[in-house]
Motif scaffolding. Structure first.
Motif, PDB file in Angstrom:
ATOM      1  N   THR A 145       0.805  -1.218   0.000  1.00 18.51           N
ATOM      2  CA  THR A 145       0.000   0.000   0.000  1.00 18.51           C
ATOM      3  C   THR A 145       0.841   1.273   0.000  1.00 18.51           C
ATOM      4  O   THR A 145       0.311   2.362  -0.148  1.00 18.51           O
ATOM      5  CB  THR A 145      -0.926   0.046   1.230  1.00 18.51           C
ATOM      6  OG1 THR A 145      -0.114   0.038   2.410  1.00 18.51           O
ATOM      7  CG2 THR A 145      -1.874  -1.128   1.242  1.00 18.51           C
ATOM      8  N   SER A 151      -0.667   7.226   2.565  1.00 19.49           N
ATOM      9  CA  SER A 151      -0.457   5.824   2.932  1.00 19.49           C
ATOM     10  C   SER A 151       0.643   5.708   3.969  1.00 19.49           C
ATOM     11  O   SER A 151       0.538   4.930   4.919  1.00 19.49           O
ATOM     12  CB  SER A 151      -0.077   4.992   1.704  1.00 19.49           C
ATOM     13  OG  SER A 151      -1.139   4.966   0.790  1.00 19.49           O
ATOM     14  N   ASP A 154      -0.560   7.118   7.378  1.00 18.54           N
ATOM     15  CA  ASP A 154      -1.514   6.212   8.018  1.00 18.54           C
ATOM     16  C   ASP A 154      -0.814   5.126   8.835  1.00 18.54           C
ATOM     17  O   ASP A 154      -1.426   4.509   9.705  1.00 18.54           O
ATOM     18  CB  ASP A 154      -2.421   5.562   6.980  1.00 18.54           C
ATOM     19  CG  ASP A 154      -3.462   6.518   6.429  1.00 18.54           C
ATOM     20  OD1 ASP A 154      -4.060   6.191   5.384  1.00 18.54           O
ATOM     21  OD2 ASP A 154      -3.687   7.588   7.026  1.00 18.54           O
TER      22      ASP A 154
END
Length: 183
Positions: A145, A151, A154
């Motif tokens: 990801t 990304s 996160d």
């Protein structure tokens, strides 16, 4: 350089464990392709959120610097050669050390006939004054990801640091949900 030195002036650190062993001539092609996709803009966006992104490999520094120059990468790249860093964060599998855990399970077949091998992954850290906390690591399919600043953010303890995230007050400065990272 100790781990705390990799943060620069940032509170958070993302380390990409790049497969490049001490006796290898080049980094892993998959790692290389992934790093090629990390634009200077992503690095700048991460820095606006108090987050430093670096590469770490077990190859000696001179090999890393030559490879980095050939690839034209601007990402800081550090060598863990001669240290336990890769072993501490399970980025090297080593039969002699009985360290054969990858992606949170025993993987003795990954070493095969070699005494050791490198594995790809990401580890995140949070610095609070003089303390450094390991907050997250991901391996194998968890690295798929990665490819945008959101990304990467996160993965961290403070997240995107946007005003809609819970719990409130975890980041000293919150940002709007602005994908241009200019707020």
């Amino acid at each position: 350089m100790p781990l705390g030195g990799l943060f620069g002036d940032s509170r958070q650190l993302i380390v990409q464990h790049v497969m490049f062993g001490p006796d290898w001539d080049a980094a892993c092609p998959g790692c290389t392709a992934g790093i090629d996709e990390i634009a200077d803009g992503v690095l700048a966006h991460l820095r606006t959120r108090d987050t430093m992104f670096v590469l770490v490999s077990r190859a000696p520094l001179d090999k890393l610097e030559k490879y980095r120059a050939v690839r034209g990468w601007t990402i800081p790249w550090y060598s863990s050669y001669g240290s336990d860093f890769n072993y501490d964060f399970e980025a090297t599998l080593d039969r002699d050390r009985q360290q054969l855990v990858f992606n949170y399970r025993e993987q003795p077949d990954m070493v095969a006939d070699d005494p050791s091998t490198e594995v790809p992954g990401f580890s995140c850290f949070l610095r609070d004054d003089d303390q450094v906390f390991h907050t997250y690591s991901t391996w194998a399919r968890g690295t798929d990801t990665i490819g945008s600043a959101y990304s990467l953010l996160d993965l961290t303890a403070l997240g995107r640091q946007e005003d809609w995230e819970e719990p409130k007050g975890r980041a000293p400065r919150v940002h709007g949900a602005d994908p241009t990272f200019t707020d």
